[in-house]
Design a protein around this motif. Sequence first.
Motif, PDB file in Angstrom:
ATOM      1  N   PHE A  52       0.831  -1.203   0.000  1.00 17.92           N
ATOM      2  CA  PHE A  52       0.000   0.000   0.000  1.00 17.92           C
ATOM      3  C   PHE A  52       0.867   1.254   0.000  1.00 17.92           C
ATOM      4  O   PHE A  52       0.649   2.199  -0.764  1.00 17.92           O
ATOM      5  CB  PHE A  52      -0.918  -0.011   1.223  1.00 17.92           C
ATOM      6  CG  PHE A  52      -1.607   1.306   1.460  1.00 17.92           C
ATOM      7  CD1 PHE A  52      -2.618   1.722   0.604  1.00 17.92           C
ATOM      8  CD2 PHE A  52      -1.250   2.116   2.521  1.00 17.92           C
ATOM      9  CE1 PHE A  52      -3.265   2.928   0.810  1.00 17.92           C
ATOM     10  CE2 PHE A  52      -1.886   3.314   2.729  1.00 17.92           C
ATOM     11  CZ  PHE A  52      -2.895   3.723   1.873  1.00 17.92           C
ATOM     12  N   THR A  74      -9.524   3.391   7.246  1.00 17.61           N
ATOM     13  CA  THR A  74      -9.329   3.484   5.801  1.00 17.61           C
ATOM     14  C   THR A  74      -8.396   4.647   5.512  1.00 17.61           C
ATOM     15  O   THR A  74      -8.541   5.739   6.091  1.00 17.61           O
ATOM     16  CB  THR A  74     -10.665   3.725   5.068  1.00 17.61           C
ATOM     17  OG1 THR A  74     -11.555   2.654   5.354  1.00 17.61           O
ATOM     18  CG2 THR A  74     -10.448   3.790   3.564  1.00 17.61           C
ATOM     19  N   GLY A  97      -6.208   6.533   2.056  1.00 18.53           N
ATOM     20  CA  GLY A  97      -5.969   6.437   0.628  1.00 18.53           C
ATOM     21  C   GLY A  97      -5.562   7.735  -0.025  1.00 18.53           C
ATOM     22  O   GLY A  97      -5.368   8.762   0.622  1.00 18.53           O
ATOM     23  N   VAL A  99      -6.450   4.893  -4.704  1.00 17.69           N
ATOM     24  CA  VAL A  99      -5.994   3.686  -4.027  1.00 17.69           C
ATOM     25  C   VAL A  99      -6.313   3.860  -2.553  1.00 17.69           C
ATOM     26  O   VAL A  99      -6.082   4.926  -1.968  1.00 17.69           O
ATOM     27  CB  VAL A  99      -4.486   3.419  -4.256  1.00 17.69           C
ATOM     28  CG1 VAL A  99      -3.627   4.572  -3.769  1.00 17.69           C
ATOM     29  CG2 VAL A  99      -4.072   2.112  -3.577  1.00 17.69           C
ATOM     30  N   ASP A 100      -6.894   2.840  -1.947  1.00 21.53           N
ATOM     31  CA  ASP A 100      -7.298   2.901  -0.546  1.00 21.53           C
ATOM     32  C   ASP A 100      -6.954   1.595   0.154  1.00 21.53           C
ATOM     33  O   ASP A 100      -7.169   0.507  -0.386  1.00 21.53           O
ATOM     34  CB  ASP A 100      -8.802   3.148  -0.421  1.00 21.53           C
ATOM     35  CG  ASP A 100      -9.226   4.493  -0.984  1.00 21.53           C
ATOM     36  OD1 ASP A 100      -9.130   5.489  -0.252  1.00 21.53           O
ATOM     37  OD2 ASP A 100      -9.652   4.531  -2.155  1.00 21.53           O
ATOM     38  N   PHE A 101      -6.432   1.724   1.364  1.00 22.44           N
ATOM     39  CA  PHE A 101      -6.163   0.590   2.232  1.00 22.44           C
ATOM     40  C   PHE A 101      -7.235   0.549   3.317  1.00 22.44           C
ATOM     41  O   PHE A 101      -7.654   1.595   3.815  1.00 22.44           O
ATOM     42  CB  PHE A 101      -4.782   0.720   2.874  1.00 22.44           C
ATOM     43  CG  PHE A 101      -4.569  -0.195   4.048  1.00 22.44           C
ATOM     44  CD1 PHE A 101      -4.268  -1.527   3.843  1.00 22.44           C
ATOM     45  CD2 PHE A 101      -4.668   0.284   5.343  1.00 22.44           C
ATOM     46  CE1 PHE A 101      -4.080  -2.380   4.928  1.00 22.44           C
ATOM     47  CE2 PHE A 101      -4.473  -0.552   6.430  1.00 22.44           C
ATOM     48  CZ  PHE A 101      -4.177  -1.884   6.222  1.00 22.44           C
ATOM     49  N   GLN A 156      -8.372  -7.122   6.071  1.00 25.86           N
ATOM     50  CA  GLN A 156      -7.568  -6.050   5.498  1.00 25.86           C
ATOM     51  C   GLN A 156      -7.550  -6.157   3.982  1.00 25.86           C
ATOM     52  O   GLN A 156      -7.760  -7.233   3.423  1.00 25.86           O
ATOM     53  CB  GLN A 156      -6.123  -6.124   6.017  1.00 25.86           C
ATOM     54  CG  GLN A 156      -5.994  -5.950   7.514  1.00 25.86           C
ATOM     55  CD  GLN A 156      -4.558  -6.135   7.974  1.00 25.86           C
ATOM     56  OE1 GLN A 156      -3.845  -6.988   7.468  1.00 25.86           O
ATOM     57  NE2 GLN A 156      -4.143  -5.336   8.933  1.00 25.86           N
ATOM     58  N   ILE A 186      -6.834  -3.796  -0.059  1.00 26.01           N
ATOM     59  CA  ILE A 186      -6.502  -2.631  -0.874  1.00 26.01           C
ATOM     60  C   ILE A 186      -7.479  -2.564  -2.039  1.00 26.01           C
ATOM     61  O   ILE A 186      -7.779  -3.586  -2.679  1.00 26.01           O
ATOM     62  CB  ILE A 186      -5.064  -2.719  -1.417  1.00 26.01           C
ATOM     63  CG1 ILE A 186      -4.050  -2.733  -0.278  1.00 26.01           C
ATOM     64  CG2 ILE A 186      -4.774  -1.557  -2.372  1.00 26.01           C
ATOM     65  CD1 ILE A 186      -2.632  -2.990  -0.725  1.00 26.01           C
ATOM     66  N   ASP A 187      -7.993  -1.377  -2.308  1.00 27.68           N
ATOM     67  CA  ASP A 187      -8.806  -1.111  -3.498  1.00 27.68           C
ATOM     68  C   ASP A 187      -8.075  -0.084  -4.352  1.00 27.68           C
ATOM     69  O   ASP A 187      -7.623   0.949  -3.835  1.00 27.68           O
ATOM     70  CB  ASP A 187     -10.180  -0.539  -3.124  1.00 27.68           C
ATOM     71  CG  ASP A 187     -11.039  -1.543  -2.391  1.00 27.68           C
ATOM     72  OD1 ASP A 187     -11.215  -2.651  -2.912  1.00 27.68           O
ATOM     73  OD2 ASP A 187     -11.547  -1.210  -1.301  1.00 27.68           O
ATOM     74  N   ALA A 188      -7.974  -0.348  -5.644  1.00 23.89           N
ATOM     75  CA  ALA A 188      -7.352   0.605  -6.565  1.00 23.89           C
ATOM     76  C   ALA A 188      -8.221   0.734  -7.810  1.00 23.89           C
ATOM     77  O   ALA A 188      -8.695  -0.278  -8.341  1.00 23.89           O
ATOM     78  CB  ALA A 188      -5.946   0.161  -6.951  1.00 23.89           C
ATOM     79  N   ASN A 210      -8.827  -5.310  -6.403  1.00 17.74           N
ATOM     80  CA  ASN A 210      -9.163  -5.462  -4.984  1.00 17.74           C
ATOM     81  C   ASN A 210      -8.395  -6.637  -4.397  1.00 17.74           C
ATOM     82  O   ASN A 210      -8.327  -7.711  -5.002  1.00 17.74           O
ATOM     83  CB  ASN A 210     -10.663  -5.687  -4.800  1.00 17.74           C
ATOM     84  CG  ASN A 210     -11.012  -6.140  -3.381  1.00 17.74           C
ATOM     85  OD1 ASN A 210     -11.202  -7.319  -3.140  1.00 17.74           O
ATOM     86  ND2 ASN A 210     -11.051  -5.196  -2.458  1.00 17.74           N
TER      87      ASN A 210
END
Length: 861
Positions: free
Chosen positions: A10, A634, A636, A648-650, A695, A697-699, A715
């Motif tokens: 991330f 969250t 990002g 991008v988000d963790f 946990q 990550i989304d990008a 994802n």
Amino acid sequence: MKVKLILKPFLLALLFALAVGLIYLPNTIAQEEGAEETEAESTEDDAVEVENVVVVGNRLKPRSVLESAVPIDIVSNEDFQKQGGTDLPNLLRTLVPSYNVNTQPISDAGTVVRPANLRGLAPDHTLVLVNNKRRHRAAVIHWLGNGLADGAQGPDLSPIPSIALQQVEVLRDGASAQYGSDAIAGVMNFQLKDSNQGGSLEFKPGIYQYGDGRQFAVAGNIGLGTPETWANLSVEYGAADPTIRSVQRRDATALLAAGNMHVRDPAQIWGQPIVDNDFKFFANYGSTLNDSLDFYGYANYASKRVEGGFYFRNPNTRSGVFSSDSGETLIIGNLEGLPEGVDPTEDDIPIVDDKPNAEALDIVMNDPNLWTFQEMFPGGFTPRFGANMVDSAVLLGVKGTALEETLGNPLAWNLSGYFGRNHADFFIFNTVNASLGPATPTDFNPGDYIQTDYNLNFDVTYPLHQMVDIAAGLEYRNEGFEIAEGQKESWEIGPLATQGFTPASNGFSGFGPNAAGVWTRYNVAAYVEGEITPLENWLIAIAVRGEDFEIFGSTVNYKVATNYGITETMKLRGSYSSGFRAPTPGQQHAFNITTEFDFEKGDLVNTSTVPSTHEASELFGGEALQPETSQNFTGGLTVEILDVNFTVDFFDIRMKDRLSLSQEFTLEAEHKAELDDPTLDKIRFFTNDFDSITQGIDAVVTIPVLDGSVIAVYNFTQTEVVEADERTINADRVKEIQENLPKHRASLTVVQPFLDDFGVLARGSYWGDWYDSEDDATYTGKFIVDLEVSYTAGSGVTFTLGGTNILNTYPDENPAYNVDSPAIPDYEEPEDAPDIGNKYGQFSPFGFDGAFWYAKIGYSF
């Protein structure tokens, strides 16, 4: 250690995005300055492009996706229309990578209302809104769901026709402090169309390449009225034939080889269910009453019949129906009754080479006082199960402004009332109540599940200062769950029960007087939210919500979120919040008996799910349920450069006291004597006995190309059970929760018009490895390709041809049938491996039916 492993990629992605932003920053500023000069020269006739805004997660000001403090996806109506299916959960699965739903064959009521989930959590960890108002949950409780969904009672999205939707907003963040219970994984807000003019019609037929599963849908939408008083109506009607992807079970093959020609081929069906008379209606409406008062609301009605199959009942071995000793002999009933002390097994018929002794069987069949179910079902039987579903809701509200002269700024207020109801009227046929002997019917009404929700909300918003906006509100909710008693024969303990024949409808026992009832629970809540903009490029959002439940007491939850603009094109965002979810009345009180395949015994067994406070549950540690709690984080980055959007988000979701079904416990003879209930054999119950960390990550990258676009989405989600009570949650259960969903999901979508009137959509989707608990095998990931070509005529008519999974990709074959499969290299077939006819893993995240081809004719006016 795992936290660090996830944070590392991330942070690398974050540093990479920052570097890209710094490289392009000078050019971006120069272009913005030039854009300002050009904008000053524009006229009123010039078209102005307005960025999509969202209202979910923020009651104060609609904001764009990039300006929001939390990650939000927007799925437009056009995104839904450019797909072949008609079922909304399936359409969302393709468009939202962190959203999962799959075919649920032989899953009891899970076949009727399929469990769906967001961010790897249970179906009831996601809150569903329609027009920003909480929607009722489904009546169905998922007793079978490959681990993650077992015991969940989430919402049903299928009653919503996609043609009724303007857009769907998917909030990928915890929001219990804003919306209350259930919003741990996120919130999905379905915004209905609100135009008072125009409309559309469409007809969409399709069929699987295999040659089955034909389906169709006819849908229409129309706007009526004036801008002051309007209604937008949507209707859809469709149906779907079943699919069959079974191979013949080995035991059925052996029966046929032994000369039993009554066995069907296939004896057991794995595939999608039959859906008949699938009707959906939505009405969205409103009226301007005066300059400061508006009326609004919506209503819906949906109904359908869904029918699926169950496990095959072998005519030699099915316990409690045909045999009592795993198929060594047939169990024979004495219809005149047995004298006290007489053993009913003395005259049982031996089975040799998959055939009962013919001479002895002849004697039984010619004796009116003796009975075997081979007289009724010589080839065994496979129950058919389903439900007639009815879903309805109505929302009425008024909103306006007041006190502007007194306060200096208008105080906006909103009052609404909501009622929602979901009704599952179950049926089961081609089965028996074995304890009734030859008097048994073969079709049953086992009873109903009914879920009701009443919501009353009052909200106010006020711009306290040019830098401060506040919102506050009150909520009252009353949630009810009802189990309606089934017909007597579906739960009755018949006269042959004392001779070893099982009572109740086989496969799905009816709800008797001990299970039937109505349970309600109310809760009240108050919340306050605030948004502060201390700097033009800095947003801070705060929310606090207090909630009091009739049974569980009080809880207070909070949320802090921020969006900080490093530059005009690059923003950091993040949030931290607490969350909770209260057990539903259904989870507290439901009593259910279902039939599952026991792989250790190699046979079907009845498993009873009983309330956690039932006397049988208390024998194994059952106790009153408590709410689940969570801590959500969250963080990002969003970047917008040269019209290219990158986010991008963790996320990190830590849950305590998670609610799920316990492992199964076998009631020994002393337990049964203590309980005095012959229907209980194996039991399980709801329990709050494990904690977890989820946990991921989304990008998302969106790139404009010519007149089209390219969208790439990725994802990664993983869940770890960090603490569990081994008395109620065993290792198999933990493995299901941790591994049953793909950790990796990705898609690349290209939309491109050409030759003025033509358009093409191509999408590649990837699902990573997943674990199937039924097969005890980990299946490898697959890549799926969708393609669609459309032509728009000048008259407003659009013709479309397309296919999903056009490469006809199937999951790996079940290792029970393909032991040497290179896709599962370390699989060792156990001795006497169970064989239940599923050629593919039933929980495949993209299905197991192969390519689907469709056409569509659409007309807009």
